[in-house]
Scaffold this motif. Structure first.
Motif, PDB file in Angstrom:
ATOM      1  N   LEU A 176      -5.360  -1.826  -6.476  1.00 30.70           N
ATOM      2  CA  LEU A 176      -4.010  -1.275  -6.479  1.00 30.70           C
ATOM      3  C   LEU A 176      -3.685  -0.592  -7.800  1.00 30.70           C
ATOM      4  O   LEU A 176      -3.097   0.499  -7.829  1.00 30.70           O
ATOM      5  CB  LEU A 176      -2.993  -2.384  -6.187  1.00 30.70           C
ATOM      6  N   SER A 195      -3.354   3.569  -8.442  1.00 28.58           N
ATOM      7  CA  SER A 195      -2.094   4.042  -9.031  1.00 28.58           C
ATOM      8  C   SER A 195      -2.356   4.874 -10.280  1.00 28.58           C
ATOM      9  O   SER A 195      -1.839   5.988 -10.428  1.00 28.58           O
ATOM     10  CB  SER A 195      -1.195   2.855  -9.387  1.00 28.58           C
ATOM     11  N   MET A 252       1.777   1.647  -3.473  1.00 31.58           N
ATOM     12  CA  MET A 252       0.643   2.205  -4.206  1.00 31.58           C
ATOM     13  C   MET A 252       0.605   3.727  -4.072  1.00 31.58           C
ATOM     14  O   MET A 252       0.375   4.449  -5.059  1.00 31.58           O
ATOM     15  CB  MET A 252      -0.663   1.602  -3.683  1.00 31.58           C
ATOM     16  N   HIS A 312       0.828  -1.206   0.000  1.00 32.69           N
ATOM     17  CA  HIS A 312       0.000   0.000   0.000  1.00 32.69           C
ATOM     18  C   HIS A 312       0.867   1.263   0.000  1.00 32.69           C
ATOM     19  O   HIS A 312       0.503   2.267  -0.599  1.00 32.69           O
ATOM     20  CB  HIS A 312      -0.937  -0.011   1.207  1.00 32.69           C
ATOM     21  N   TRP A 320       3.474  -4.028 -10.596  1.00 35.01           N
ATOM     22  CA  TRP A 320       2.394  -4.714  -9.885  1.00 35.01           C
ATOM     23  C   TRP A 320       2.301  -6.190 -10.242  1.00 35.01           C
ATOM     24  O   TRP A 320       1.544  -6.936  -9.608  1.00 35.01           O
ATOM     25  CB  TRP A 320       1.070  -4.008 -10.141  1.00 35.01           C
TER      26      TRP A 320
END
Length: 494
Positions: free
Chosen positions: A190, A194, A17, A14, A178
């Protein structure tokens, strides 16, 4: 260990992110800042007619909208104050609309050629270092942009071309990042967060540009945004890592959760055969099958048409607000940013709503993507037609611009998802090719707008109506093609 053990906890993924989100925000600000700075750094092409004062028609450059006498005097004094700065800055250039269109497109030349190589580099050496180097160079090039402008059109073109190249490297690297960090159940969130940084980056870029240009001169736009991008590189190098296994501070629980989830997903791909169990990087790309797939080319056509309208607004909205509706630089930046804030909200709502609909099995993915895409196409197209007809009604025009840009956010729950649905295994290839073709409109559309609005009398309500009608017509065409032939069914060659 239970794969859901760490799914609800905040972890290093996170934090990554947030870094990726902020990187997109700052990077996109450097891209769209030119839209407002171009207004400030070029001499006015329109001398508006005062509705409170008669003016000889020979003294006007175009049939722009009339303005109140008080507003006109205020604008003139602001322009004179900026032009009379004694610090050697805030020079303005005699770049006509065609030249401005060429310079807006310079970024997209570089952006077009570097995305595929950028993805290849990311896969080969990881995403962290290419992103850091590219962002640092984007910041440096942005800072020296005012000096390049002093060197002439082609020097400034070269700088914007290089900025486009390095931004084209960053975009696929975020996707590559990712691959090793996003558990399947969290991948959508996510990635969506982003990428949503690009929309808030447009808000930040346009909103702050107006204030900076008015308070400190247009050069400050490039200095400020360039410095922010360079500063972002510091926490990125300290906190980002290419995979959980390379992160020195990640907890064992989070590392195991991510890596186990990815491993389980790899061995549970639908429709997998013994042949497809070979490593992904050794599987040859079925180019011929891809090129023969009609649903894929329908998505590419939708991408091209949608990007045309989007880039017309992204690069030319501040110019329209300045030349036709006569907003000040400060108002221009704020009003140009508002539609992209609306778009961000629409994007988040669309993604959440589409996930809920699919979870409840209310319709098939194909129907769902069609609905969201057609809402984006039809809604944006009608709003642009409305702008063409409201003419000098500034309030209506601003509301319609916000509607046009805002509704375009529905495409994030529409055709954009179909790249992955058509082929999970080769989605990177499909997206790379489709996005490259869509990027061509960033070169073509601003230049076409520049040609249509150039020359004496070019900056007129009538000529801008043509610009909006062309975009609306393209939206109408892709609506028909996409509505008839699109599909989300996974292809056999995948």
């Amino acid at each position: 260990m239970n794969l859901d053990y760490h799914s609800g906890r905040v972890g290093h993924r996170h934090g990554l992110m947030v870094l990726a989100f902020l990187g997109y925000v700052f990077m996109y600000a450097t891209r769209v800042g030119l839209s407002v700075s171009m207004v400030a750094m070029t001499r006015p092409m329109v001398k508006p007619i005062n509705e409170n004062n008669t003016s000889d028609s020979s003294q006007t450059f175009a049939e722009a909208c009339p303005v109140l006498l008080a507003q006109s005097l205020n604008e003139s004094s602001e322009n004179a104050r900026r032009d009379s700065r004694g610090d050697g800055q805030s020079r303005t250039f005699d770049w006509d609309s065609e030249t401005q269109g060429l310079l807006h497109g310079a970024f997209f030349y570089g952006y077009f050629v570097s995305q595929t190589p950028g993805g290849w580099i990311g896969h080969k050496i990881g995403a962290k270092l290419p992103m850091a180097i590219s962002m640092a160079l984007i910041g440096i090039l942005t800072i020296i942009s005012p000096f390049a402008a002093e060197g002439g059109v082609w020097a400034f073109f070269a700088i914007r071309f290089l900025v486009g190249i390095f931004q084209g490297v960053v975009v696929p690297c975020v996707t590559v990042l990712w691959i090793d960090w996003a558990p399947p159940k969290e991948r959508g969130r996510l990635l969506a967060v982003s990428y949503s940084g690009s929309q808030l980056g447009a808000v930040m870029g346009m909103f702050l540009s107006g204030f900076l240009a008015e308070a400190y001169g247009w050069e400050s736009i490039f200095y400020c945004f360039g410095a922010i991008v360079i500063l972002w590189v510091v926490p990125w190098m300290l906190l980002a890592h290419d995979s959980p296994s390379k992160h020195p501070r990640i907890s064992d629980d989070e590392k195991h959760y991510i890596m186990s989830a990815l491993l389980a997903d790899k061995h549970q791909q639908p429709g997998e055969t013994a042949k497809s169990n070979e490593p992904d990087h050794k599987r040859s790309t079925p180019w011929l099958a891809i090129f023969k797939t009609v649903p894929y080319w329908v998505v590419v056509i939708a991408e091209f048409g949608h990007c045309w309208g989007f880039y017309v607004l992204l690069t030319n909205l501040p110019t329209y607000l300045n030349n036709i509706l006569h907003f000040s630089l400060k108002s221009n930046g704020a009003l140009s940013a508002m539609p992209y804030l609306v778009r961000w909200f629409v994007t988040i709502l669309s993604v959440c709503l589409s996930d809920w609909i699919l979870t409840k099995n209310f319709c098939t993915p194909t129907v769902l993507r069609k609905v969201f895409s057609i809402v984006a196409f039809v809604g944006t197209g009608f709003a642009l037609v409305g702008v063409a007809y409201v003419g000098c009604d500034a309030t209506a025009a601003v509301v319609l611009f916000a509607t046009a840009v805002g509704l375009s956010g529905c495409m994030y729950a529409g055709y954009l998802v179909q790249y992955t649905e058509l082929s999970p295994n080769y989605a990177g290839v499909l997206i790379g090719l489709g996005n490259s073709i869509g990027t061509l409109t960033g070169i073509i559309a601003p230049y076409v707008v520049g040609v249509l609005t150039s020359g004496e009398g070019g900056q007129s309500v009538e000529n801008w109506q043509t610009v909006f009608f062309i975009a609306a017509g393209i939206y109408a065409c892709i609506t028909v093609i996409y509505g008839l032939f699109s599909s989300s069914v996974r292809q056999k060659w995948d």
